[in-house]
Scaffold this motif. Sequence first.
Motif, short mmCIF file in Angstrom:
data_model
loop_
_atom_site.label_atom_id
_atom_site.label_comp_id
_atom_site.label_asym_id
_atom_site.label_seq_id
_atom_site.Cartn_x
_atom_site.Cartn_y
_atom_site.Cartn_z
N ILE A 24 0.71 -1.16 -0.09
CA ILE A 24 -0.02 0.03 0.17
C ILE A 24 0.91 1.37 0.07
CG2 ILE A 24 -1.62 1.60 1.16
CD1 ILE A 24 -2.82 -1.39 2.23
N SER A 25 2.00 1.40 0.71
CA SER A 25 2.91 2.55 0.85
C SER A 25 3.67 2.68 -0.53
CB SER A 25 4.09 2.16 2.09
OG SER A 25 3.60 2.04 3.34
N MET A 26 3.93 1.68 -1.22
CA MET A 26 4.59 1.90 -2.59
C MET A 26 3.73 2.41 -3.27
SD MET A 26 7.66 -1.14 -2.64
CE MET A 26 6.89 -2.52 -1.95
N ARG A 27 2.48 1.85 -3.25
CA ARG A 27 1.62 2.65 -4.53
C ARG A 27 1.09 3.90 -4.12
NH1 ARG A 27 -2.15 -2.21 -7.09
NH2 ARG A 27 -2.50 -0.52 -8.91
N SER A 31 2.00 7.06 -6.45
CA SER A 31 0.66 8.09 -6.93
C SER A 31 1.21 9.68 -6.53
CB SER A 31 -0.67 7.66 -6.28
OG SER A 31 -0.75 6.50 -6.75
N ARG A 32 1.88 9.73 -5.18
CA ARG A 32 2.33 10.89 -4.98
C ARG A 32 3.30 11.58 -5.84
NH1 ARG A 32 6.02 12.14 0.18
NH2 ARG A 32 5.27 14.17 0.76
N ARG A 128 4.66 -2.74 -12.42
CA ARG A 128 4.75 -2.12 -11.00
C ARG A 128 5.84 -3.08 -10.24
NH1 ARG A 128 -1.10 -1.99 -11.46
NH2 ARG A 128 -1.68 0.22 -11.49
N SER A 129 5.88 -4.46 -10.53
CA SER A 129 6.83 -5.33 -10.00
C SER A 129 8.38 -4.81 -9.85
CB SER A 129 6.78 -6.86 -10.44
OG SER A 129 5.61 -7.38 -10.39
N GLU A 130 8.56 -4.06 -11.07
CA GLU A 130 10.15 -3.48 -11.03
C GLU A 130 10.10 -2.34 -10.26
OE1 GLU A 130 13.21 -2.55 -14.45
OE2 GLU A 130 11.15 -2.40 -14.96
N ILE A 131 8.80 -1.56 -9.92
CA ILE A 131 9.09 -0.62 -8.93
C ILE A 131 9.10 -0.81 -7.75
CG2 ILE A 131 7.63 1.51 -8.05
CD1 ILE A 131 6.41 1.82 -10.81
N TYR A 132 8.39 -1.93 -7.27
CA TYR A 132 8.58 -2.67 -5.94
C TYR A 132 9.97 -3.09 -5.47
CZ TYR A 132 3.47 -2.92 -6.76
OH TYR A 132 2.14 -2.63 -6.96
N VAL A 244 5.13 11.13 -16.85
CA VAL A 244 4.87 9.94 -17.97
C VAL A 244 4.78 8.69 -17.37
CG1 VAL A 244 5.86 8.95 -20.07
CG2 VAL A 244 5.87 11.44 -19.64
N LEU A 245 5.72 8.09 -16.54
CA LEU A 245 5.65 6.95 -15.96
C LEU A 245 4.34 6.56 -14.88
CD1 LEU A 245 7.08 4.36 -15.21
CD2 LEU A 245 8.11 5.33 -13.16
N ILE A 246 3.76 7.62 -14.43
CA ILE A 246 2.93 7.61 -13.55
C ILE A 246 1.59 7.38 -14.48
CG2 ILE A 246 1.10 8.96 -12.12
CD1 ILE A 246 3.66 10.08 -10.78
N GLU A 247 1.44 8.15 -15.46
CA GLU A 247 0.17 7.91 -16.37
C GLU A 247 0.40 6.64 -17.25
OE1 GLU A 247 0.59 11.22 -19.24
OE2 GLU A 247 0.52 12.93 -17.41
N GLU A 248 1.51 6.20 -17.61
CA GLU A 248 1.81 4.96 -18.27
C GLU A 248 1.51 3.73 -17.45
OE1 GLU A 248 5.29 4.65 -20.78
OE2 GLU A 248 4.66 6.31 -22.09
#
Length: 562
Positions: A24-27, A31-32, A128-132, A244-248
């Motif tokens: 939840i924190s990472m998501r 978004s922030r 998203r897995s790459e971001i986590y 751009v990343l947030i949108e894509e």
Amino acid sequence: MSETKKIARTRAQESTNAIEKLYISMRHLFSRGFYKPMGISGETLRKSLLLLRPEIYGSIAEQRIELSGLTYVIERLPEGIEECQFINLTADEGYKNSHFKSIIPPKRRRNCYRIDKDQMNIEITRGRSEIYDILTHLTFLFIESHKIQERVTLNDGEDFTREWKHLEDIVLFQKKISDKEREVTIAHLSNILGRTFDEVLEVYNTFSSEENPDRFFQLIYWLGKLAINEVLENKKRTVTFSSVLIEEIGHHIYGEIWANNIKKVLEKNELLERPIHIISANMHSVLNSIYAKDALPKEAKDLKGFEVYQLLSNSDSKPLQKRVKDFASINGLIYIKDTSGTNINVQVIDTDKINFEVSTLSKKIKLKDNPVLIVMDYAFGEQAYETMDELLKPYTCDKNIKTHLDVKSVSIMGKAGILEGGKGDIMIPSAHIFEGTADNYPFKNELSKEDLEGFGIEVFDGAMISVLGTSLQNKDLLKFFHDSTWNVIGLEMEGAHYQKAIQAAARIRGNISEDVQVRYAYYASDNPLETGATLASGGLGMSGVTPTYAITQKIVSQIFEN
């Protein structure tokens, strides 16, 4: 009135809660748009990671520096990231067309760019897995850096330890030092890190290279230096996410391009309407299983069993590997190098062009309708859903004609953590469960335990967990899943994502036949329940050849004999 009995939470329950909070924190932070990992905004992430205490991060919750975890993380992050105060996660935004040099981490296929001395950009094209993965690695790295800061700072930052000054002198002035001076510095480092001389020397050698023998000194110095800057000068390290990343993210931008590229190749080679078998595996085992013995008749004659594959797996066997690829390319193989950004290369094999009359592959081949094999390299976590979902969709050509792919089977072979047994053993799953939830995907696996017995390695069957990331393996949670009626035999990152896409395409969206066959098999890369057997302990080496080729050959033979 009876008193309500308070039930203490188990470590497994605490770990489940920590994983949920991390997720939840990472998501939320994503978004922030930005956060400071060691500031208030990163506090939940830090606390959750310290509560979870993943096996791969070893002694993260202790005062001494965790060396195996540090090695694991640094091999998956771009060189020089420890020097950067600002880390920017971006989509594919055209940096490859600039003068910036692409930095690719040794153990992760991702493009990174050093923008200036203070900023590193990391390209995210795998979901998203790459971001986590990156955020948990960075959190670990920064927690360790603050341990260094605490160990070297004296009198509230007015002075520093003698060992730190010595290290700073070597790194900042890029001193050329003798072997004796190097050992003195390693002795000083063992005091700074709270580890033995032997432990530090071993990690020093791991990081050392011909071009940069003292890389480990620089790594520790800059980790500590940036933590000192945070504490004493309030120069907080910051992670930002490009707009751009947030949108894509989550919109299958790269997966759609990737899948359409494959379908265009099928259309161009008149393979679009043939029966198709999809295999997710590495880029060598299917290729070698089909072609190697015919491409290397002399070598194959003198070698038994899987020895020819062991020979091809040697790092100095490049000429032999080229001979196999050259032979394959005139016998039905089409190689599609990825240009979409997914970092998933593909091989298309037209079985109509394989001369089975002289092939050593099998005496029992009963090929029906000359199928086409699509072999895709490993996806990464949630990227498995994106790529498989897009690949199974109908293809609309330039004339606006829609063609449904005749997908007969989807076979997934991969590496996974095992909970019973050891490295190199095989797991045959009957269901996938999402980590931290009870969401589950049961299926009929065409591969059985009996199919993979007789190769001299142990085979286990049961359910498997699909985890958020390998870096979040937790012993208590895994022990609960293994010992309870969940009957979990292992953990990996893609299975549930693949199955979700296959089920949706076959049973809801009608993109492929409901009779599609599925095969899942994994070989063990580590055992997170065993101390010293986690992913941080190193790779499989040659011991991975037998399980890899045992699984591959069983998949190929089932496809060819059905």
